[in-house]
Motif scaffolding. Sequence first.
Motif, PDB file in Angstrom:
ATOM      1  N   ASP A 142      12.374   1.938   8.904  1.00  0.00           N
ATOM      2  CA  ASP A 142      10.960   1.839   8.421  1.00  0.00           C
ATOM      3  C   ASP A 142      11.116   2.267   6.922  1.00  0.00           C
ATOM      4  O   ASP A 142      10.989   3.617   6.693  1.00  0.00           O
ATOM      5  CB  ASP A 142       9.803   2.547   9.133  1.00  0.00           C
ATOM      6  N   PRO A 143      11.547   1.464   6.018  1.00  0.00           N
ATOM      7  CA  PRO A 143      11.987   1.862   4.678  1.00  0.00           C
ATOM      8  C   PRO A 143      10.646   2.611   3.787  1.00  0.00           C
ATOM      9  O   PRO A 143       9.411   1.990   4.062  1.00  0.00           O
ATOM     10  CB  PRO A 143      12.271   0.577   3.990  1.00  0.00           C
ATOM     11  N   ALA A 144      11.097   3.773   3.351  1.00  0.00           N
ATOM     12  CA  ALA A 144       9.928   4.349   2.466  1.00  0.00           C
ATOM     13  C   ALA A 144       9.575   3.549   1.428  1.00  0.00           C
ATOM     14  O   ALA A 144      10.359   2.655   0.860  1.00  0.00           O
ATOM     15  CB  ALA A 144      10.424   5.857   2.083  1.00  0.00           C
ATOM     16  N   VAL A 145       8.353   3.743   0.845  1.00  0.00           N
ATOM     17  CA  VAL A 145       7.741   2.796  -0.179  1.00  0.00           C
ATOM     18  C   VAL A 145       8.290   3.619  -1.402  1.00  0.00           C
ATOM     19  O   VAL A 145       8.077   4.896  -1.614  1.00  0.00           O
ATOM     20  CB  VAL A 145       6.515   2.621  -0.287  1.00  0.00           C
ATOM     21  N   SER A 146       9.089   3.169  -2.429  1.00  0.00           N
ATOM     22  CA  SER A 146       9.672   3.495  -3.542  1.00  0.00           C
ATOM     23  C   SER A 146       8.510   3.691  -4.698  1.00  0.00           C
ATOM     24  O   SER A 146       7.537   2.669  -4.702  1.00  0.00           O
ATOM     25  CB  SER A 146      10.814   2.648  -4.213  1.00  0.00           C
ATOM     26  N   PRO A 147       8.888   4.275  -5.670  1.00  0.00           N
ATOM     27  CA  PRO A 147       7.790   4.475  -7.018  1.00  0.00           C
ATOM     28  C   PRO A 147       7.643   2.877  -7.307  1.00  0.00           C
ATOM     29  O   PRO A 147       6.500   2.409  -7.914  1.00  0.00           O
ATOM     30  CB  PRO A 147       8.315   5.413  -7.621  1.00  0.00           C
ATOM     31  N   TYR A 148       8.891   2.241  -7.725  1.00  0.00           N
ATOM     32  CA  TYR A 148       8.698   1.054  -8.237  1.00  0.00           C
ATOM     33  C   TYR A 148       7.830  -0.147  -7.413  1.00  0.00           C
ATOM     34  O   TYR A 148       7.145  -0.816  -7.747  1.00  0.00           O
ATOM     35  CB  TYR A 148      10.362   0.470  -8.347  1.00  0.00           C
ATOM     36  N   GLU A 149       7.860  -0.077  -5.953  1.00  0.00           N
ATOM     37  CA  GLU A 149       7.463  -0.856  -5.186  1.00  0.00           C
ATOM     38  C   GLU A 149       6.005  -0.647  -5.264  1.00  0.00           C
ATOM     39  O   GLU A 149       5.033  -1.563  -5.318  1.00  0.00           O
ATOM     40  CB  GLU A 149       7.868  -0.896  -3.973  1.00  0.00           C
ATOM     41  N   ARG A 150       5.769   0.571  -5.244  1.00  0.00           N
ATOM     42  CA  ARG A 150       4.102   1.043  -5.405  1.00  0.00           C
ATOM     43  C   ARG A 150       3.657   0.624  -6.664  1.00  0.00           C
ATOM     44  O   ARG A 150       2.276  -0.071  -6.526  1.00  0.00           O
ATOM     45  CB  ARG A 150       4.012   2.613  -5.539  1.00  0.00           C
ATOM     46  N   ASN A 151       4.094   0.660  -7.673  1.00  0.00           N
ATOM     47  CA  ASN A 151       3.660   0.210  -9.083  1.00  0.00           C
ATOM     48  C   ASN A 151       3.716  -1.511  -9.027  1.00  0.00           C
ATOM     49  O   ASN A 151       2.780  -1.953  -9.456  1.00  0.00           O
ATOM     50  CB  ASN A 151       4.667   0.529 -10.103  1.00  0.00           C
ATOM     51  N   ALA A 152       4.446  -1.932  -8.500  1.00  0.00           N
ATOM     52  CA  ALA A 152       4.809  -3.458  -8.349  1.00  0.00           C
ATOM     53  C   ALA A 152       3.458  -3.874  -7.517  1.00  0.00           C
ATOM     54  O   ALA A 152       2.812  -4.855  -7.965  1.00  0.00           O
ATOM     55  CB  ALA A 152       5.992  -4.013  -7.884  1.00  0.00           C
ATOM     56  N   VAL A 153       3.247  -3.114  -6.438  1.00  0.00           N
ATOM     57  CA  VAL A 153       2.050  -3.560  -5.604  1.00  0.00           C
ATOM     58  C   VAL A 153       0.911  -3.357  -6.457  1.00  0.00           C
ATOM     59  O   VAL A 153      -0.199  -4.080  -6.204  1.00  0.00           O
ATOM     60  CB  VAL A 153       1.988  -2.862  -4.204  1.00  0.00           C
ATOM     61  N   GLU A 154       0.435  -2.340  -7.089  1.00  0.00           N
ATOM     62  CA  GLU A 154      -0.810  -2.254  -7.867  1.00  0.00           C
ATOM     63  C   GLU A 154      -1.005  -3.146  -8.901  1.00  0.00           C
ATOM     64  O   GLU A 154      -2.149  -3.511  -9.170  1.00  0.00           O
ATOM     65  CB  GLU A 154      -0.634  -0.658  -8.319  1.00  0.00           C
ATOM     66  N   GLU A 155       0.140  -3.447  -9.405  1.00  0.00           N
ATOM     67  CA  GLU A 155      -0.128  -4.456 -10.608  1.00  0.00           C
ATOM     68  C   GLU A 155       0.041  -5.980 -10.137  1.00  0.00           C
ATOM     69  O   GLU A 155      -0.917  -6.545 -10.633  1.00  0.00           O
ATOM     70  CB  GLU A 155       1.343  -4.742 -11.262  1.00  0.00           C
ATOM     71  N   ALA A 156       0.640  -6.279  -8.933  1.00  0.00           N
ATOM     72  CA  ALA A 156       0.208  -7.512  -8.141  1.00  0.00           C
ATOM     73  C   ALA A 156      -1.251  -7.642  -7.755  1.00  0.00           C
ATOM     74  O   ALA A 156      -1.847  -8.714  -8.018  1.00  0.00           O
ATOM     75  CB  ALA A 156       1.016  -7.544  -7.000  1.00  0.00           C
ATOM     76  N   LEU A 157      -1.988  -6.458  -7.179  1.00  0.00           N
ATOM     77  CA  LEU A 157      -3.176  -6.630  -6.916  1.00  0.00           C
ATOM     78  C   LEU A 157      -4.285  -6.642  -7.862  1.00  0.00           C
ATOM     79  O   LEU A 157      -5.137  -7.302  -7.893  1.00  0.00           O
ATOM     80  CB  LEU A 157      -3.470  -5.426  -5.857  1.00  0.00           C
TER      81      LEU A 157
END
Length: 404
Positions: free
Chosen positions: A38-53
């Motif tokens: 269950d990979p942890a969410v990286s700061p990059y992925e968190r920012n990428a998700v926020e920007e995509a939404l």
Amino acid sequence: MQQFMTQLQHLLSAPGSGPVNWDLARQVAASQLSAGGDPAVSPYERNAVEEALRLADHWLEPASALPSGIHTSMAWNRNEWIYKTLDVWRKLCDPVASRMVGAMGDLVPPEARAQLGPMQSMVATLGGALFGGQLGQALGSLAAEVLSAGDIGLPLGPAGTAALIPANIRAYGAGLELPEDEVRLYVALREAAHQRLFEHVPWLRGHVLNAVEMYASGIRVNREAIEEAMGRVDPTDPESMQAIALEGIFTPEDSPAQKASLARLETALALVEGWVCHVVDSAAGGRLPNVVRLGEAFRRRRAAGGPAEQTFAALVGLELRPRRLREAAALWAALAEHRGIAGRDALWGHPDLLPSDDDFADPVAFAQSRLDAGELEGFDFSAPGGPPEQAPGEADGEEPPATR
């Protein structure tokens, strides 16, 4: 499963509250995810998700008459998806599980029940543990496949929270051989569209969940299957519990009432998913290079269901697939063409305005023959027949967050 076996020995002397041991379900799901990763969410992925939404919500503005429904943007790992959606799963699964537990109690001969006395509660405890353990496995499998909070068409997460699961999106995109950022944005569009619908159509959450509950209430318990499964248990060997499989003990009752419930559920799921597909493809057309391929892949995925969805359906006797997805999407497209975006989305103002199952056959006739946008002027959309469905975890009397 090993954690399930360890906990089960303690549970038989400690009855839980309700027909499903949800603590055990959560533990089993977490253990299964831990074993598979269950990979942890990286700061990059968190920012990428926020920007995509954020970008998805911007693209949806001209494609939908409903405003943004996102108050919070989140990137979840798989365990977080389980934890954040468990309240709704409890509401959906408890009625079915209670019938299974009751059927297990009925297996005890009447003459033996008086002799058992307080020990009879152990039967209910065993049933709750069995169902909780296997439901945990099913939810763990689902958590490894879902791409967002609203991925399977139900309002599973907290109201106003849009959430994507980066690890699953990455794996899904790799299978499609498409760029991860493009797949992420398409998933974000779908999630943002779901949020608009369930946030600004106050009766819809209750309508969809009640359709699921009504169908589930007509599911029949196969007592012979339960008896056969329990016959494989060796009381002196707790690990014999591993051999028990509860799949197939629930079957839909073949009655006119149950068929009507199934039709209502399938229509509700199809209308929600058809609207989302139509609006997302309208918003993404000309913007995403692979929008046609992505749209087709998601339609096939939702119509067929993945392995985890099939496991869940076998366990609780409930399929969450919009079988008439393409017909519903065509109907919403016809409405947009003949009534415009505002006229199309005005139908969400009241459940009586929505197309019926029969209307799927001729979308153009429905779009041309029913109320047009002018006839809807003055309709009271704020009071469609009842108060808004309370969101999971929302306290009584608590004001919902303000719309942005």
